[in-house]
Design an enzyme around this catalytic site. Structure first.
Site, PDB file in Angstrom:
ATOM      1  N   THR A  14     -11.100   5.832   1.111  1.00 13.41           N
ATOM      2  CA  THR A  14     -11.913   4.802   0.468  1.00 13.41           C
ATOM      3  C   THR A  14     -12.236   3.715   1.484  1.00 13.41           C
ATOM      4  O   THR A  14     -11.404   3.354   2.312  1.00 13.41           O
ATOM      5  CB  THR A  14     -11.191   4.183  -0.742  1.00 13.41           C
ATOM      6  OG1 THR A  14      -9.933   3.632  -0.323  1.00 13.41           O
ATOM      7  CG2 THR A  14     -10.954   5.226  -1.823  1.00 13.41           C
ATOM      8  N   ASP A  47      -6.342   6.226  -0.247  1.00 14.50           N
ATOM      9  CA  ASP A  47      -6.911   4.984  -0.770  1.00 14.50           C
ATOM     10  C   ASP A  47      -6.505   3.840   0.153  1.00 14.50           C
ATOM     11  O   ASP A  47      -5.467   3.208  -0.028  1.00 14.50           O
ATOM     12  CB  ASP A  47      -6.409   4.747  -2.192  1.00 14.50           C
ATOM     13  CG  ASP A  47      -7.211   3.681  -2.919  1.00 14.50           C
ATOM     14  OD1 ASP A  47      -8.109   3.085  -2.288  1.00 14.50           O
ATOM     15  OD2 ASP A  47      -6.946   3.457  -4.113  1.00 14.50           O
ATOM     16  N   ILE A  48      -7.348   3.604   1.170  1.00 13.40           N
ATOM     17  CA  ILE A  48      -7.007   2.617   2.201  1.00 13.40           C
ATOM     18  C   ILE A  48      -7.934   1.398   2.187  1.00 13.40           C
ATOM     19  O   ILE A  48      -7.608   0.371   2.760  1.00 13.40           O
ATOM     20  CB  ILE A  48      -7.021   3.262   3.601  1.00 13.40           C
ATOM     21  CG1 ILE A  48      -8.410   3.801   3.947  1.00 13.40           C
ATOM     22  CG2 ILE A  48      -5.975   4.375   3.694  1.00 13.40           C
ATOM     23  CD1 ILE A  48      -8.544   4.317   5.366  1.00 13.40           C
ATOM     24  N   LYS A  49      -9.112   1.555   1.575  1.00 12.01           N
ATOM     25  CA  LYS A  49     -10.084   0.459   1.409  1.00 12.01           C
ATOM     26  C   LYS A  49     -10.332  -0.330   2.694  1.00 12.01           C
ATOM     27  O   LYS A  49     -10.337  -1.558   2.702  1.00 12.01           O
ATOM     28  CB  LYS A  49      -9.646  -0.475   0.285  1.00 12.01           C
ATOM     29  CG  LYS A  49      -9.634   0.183  -1.092  1.00 12.01           C
ATOM     30  CD  LYS A  49      -9.282  -0.809  -2.183  1.00 12.01           C
ATOM     31  CE  LYS A  49      -9.351  -0.161  -3.552  1.00 12.01           C
ATOM     32  NZ  LYS A  49      -8.234   0.777  -3.792  1.00 12.01           N
ATOM     33  N   ARG A  50     -10.564   0.366   3.777  1.00  8.80           N
ATOM     34  CA  ARG A  50     -10.871  -0.294   5.040  1.00  8.80           C
ATOM     35  C   ARG A  50     -12.352  -0.682   5.098  1.00  8.80           C
ATOM     36  O   ARG A  50     -13.172  -0.162   4.351  1.00  8.80           O
ATOM     37  CB  ARG A  50     -10.530   0.620   6.219  1.00  8.80           C
ATOM     38  CG  ARG A  50      -9.080   1.071   6.293  1.00  8.80           C
ATOM     39  CD  ARG A  50      -8.136  -0.092   6.535  1.00  8.80           C
ATOM     40  NE  ARG A  50      -6.818   0.373   6.924  1.00  8.80           N
ATOM     41  CZ  ARG A  50      -5.749   0.390   6.129  1.00  8.80           C
ATOM     42  NH1 ARG A  50      -5.845  -0.043   4.893  1.00  8.80           N
ATOM     43  NH2 ARG A  50      -4.578   0.820   6.570  1.00  8.80           N
TER      44      ARG A  50
END
EC number: 4.1.1.23
Length: 283
Positions: free
Chosen positions: A123, A95-98
């Site tokens: 993510t 879950d890094i949401k880059r």
């Protein structure tokens, strides 16, 4: 494709995704006191959570921020946690949401789909535009990797942008969903879902979102501690296997319901996953 492996895991083990958003404050004091440093304590805690839930969980989501906040040692801990799950044959969502321009996105893809921080899914935030996905596509086609794109998230502030009305009586997230569905058709697995999935929180219901995104597998956060409802999550599961439902604090801190000292925290975590599965079961 990796989506077929995840789909198969849901068929065999159920739809629960265990979130390893592990904060030092979550560890029982008696357990923590056995270690001389925080990193070893958290890794041992993560190991025991994984071991106790492995046969009843579809996958694991590791939120990188909890590890980044600990500096270099925290990133080593993050690496070890990813490796531990993958060596057991488990599926990991980083879950890094880059989300960035293609040149930068290429480096993010290399960082999180290869080498020290390799995971199965990551993510991403698509709100800079769908061209930011381009560097990842080779990984979808040839390297058994996938992504979950933020669509309609579980936080209260999601309404500030994602819920804005557009001219055609749709909202911003509806338009983003259309783009995710269309791009995803290029990467369909045998299960008829795409390796490009969507993050759809279960803290709010929207009936059309599941109907319109027929080939999009959902990562469903917000269950439990964030107030997400089982009825909403069930609907998004599309008959039982159209997504995974994530819980982090609800599982990691389950021991506080039964055993404040946490002597059997891993057993409590396992029971919480099993109870989630029963609650989310499609009848």
């Amino acid at each position: 494709m990796i989506i077929d492996k995840l789909y198969e895991n849901v068929e065999k083990k159920g739809c629960v995704c265990v979130g390893l958003d592990t904060d030092i404050s979550y560890l029982p004091k008696g357990f923590l006191n056995k270690f001389t440093n925080i990193e070893d304590a958290i890794f041992a805690f993560n190991q025991r959570i994984v071991d106790s839930t492995f046969d009843v969980s579809a996958c694991y989501k590791v939120q990188i921020a909890y590890y980044e906040a600990m500096g270099i040692k925290g990133m080593i801990l993050y690496k070890k946690t990813l490796e531990y799950i993958r060596k057991k044959g488990g599926i990991v969502i980083a879950d890094i949401k880059r989300g960035d321009i293609s040149a930068t996105a290429k480096m993010y893809a290399k960082a999180h789909f290869e080498g020290d921080f390799e995971s199965d899914f990551i993510t991403l935030n698509p709100y800079m535009g769908m061209d930011t996905l381009e560097p990842y596509k080779d990984y979808f086609k040839n390297k058994e990797k996938g992504v979950f794109l933020l669509l309609r998230t579980s936080n209260e502030g999601s309404k500030d942008i994602q819920y804005l009305d557009l001219k055609d009586n749709k909202k911003v997230y509806n338009k983003v969903g259309e783009k995710i569905e269309n791009i995803g058709k290029e990467f369909l697995g045998n299960c008829r879902y795409s390796s490009i999935g969507a993050v759809v929180g279960c803290t709010a219901e929207e009936n059309n979102i599941r109907k319109e995104l027929k080939h999009t597998f959902f990562l469903i956060p917000g269950y439990g501690a964030q107030g997400g409802k089982a009825e909403v999550a069930k609907y998004y599961l599309s008959g039982g296997n159209g997504g995974i439902v994530n819980s982090s604090r609800g599982i990691l801190l389950a021991y506080k319901k039964y055993d404040e000292e946490g002597k059997n925290f891993e057993e409590c975590a396992r029971n919480e996953v099993i109870n989630m599965k029963k609650t989310l079961q499609i009848i």
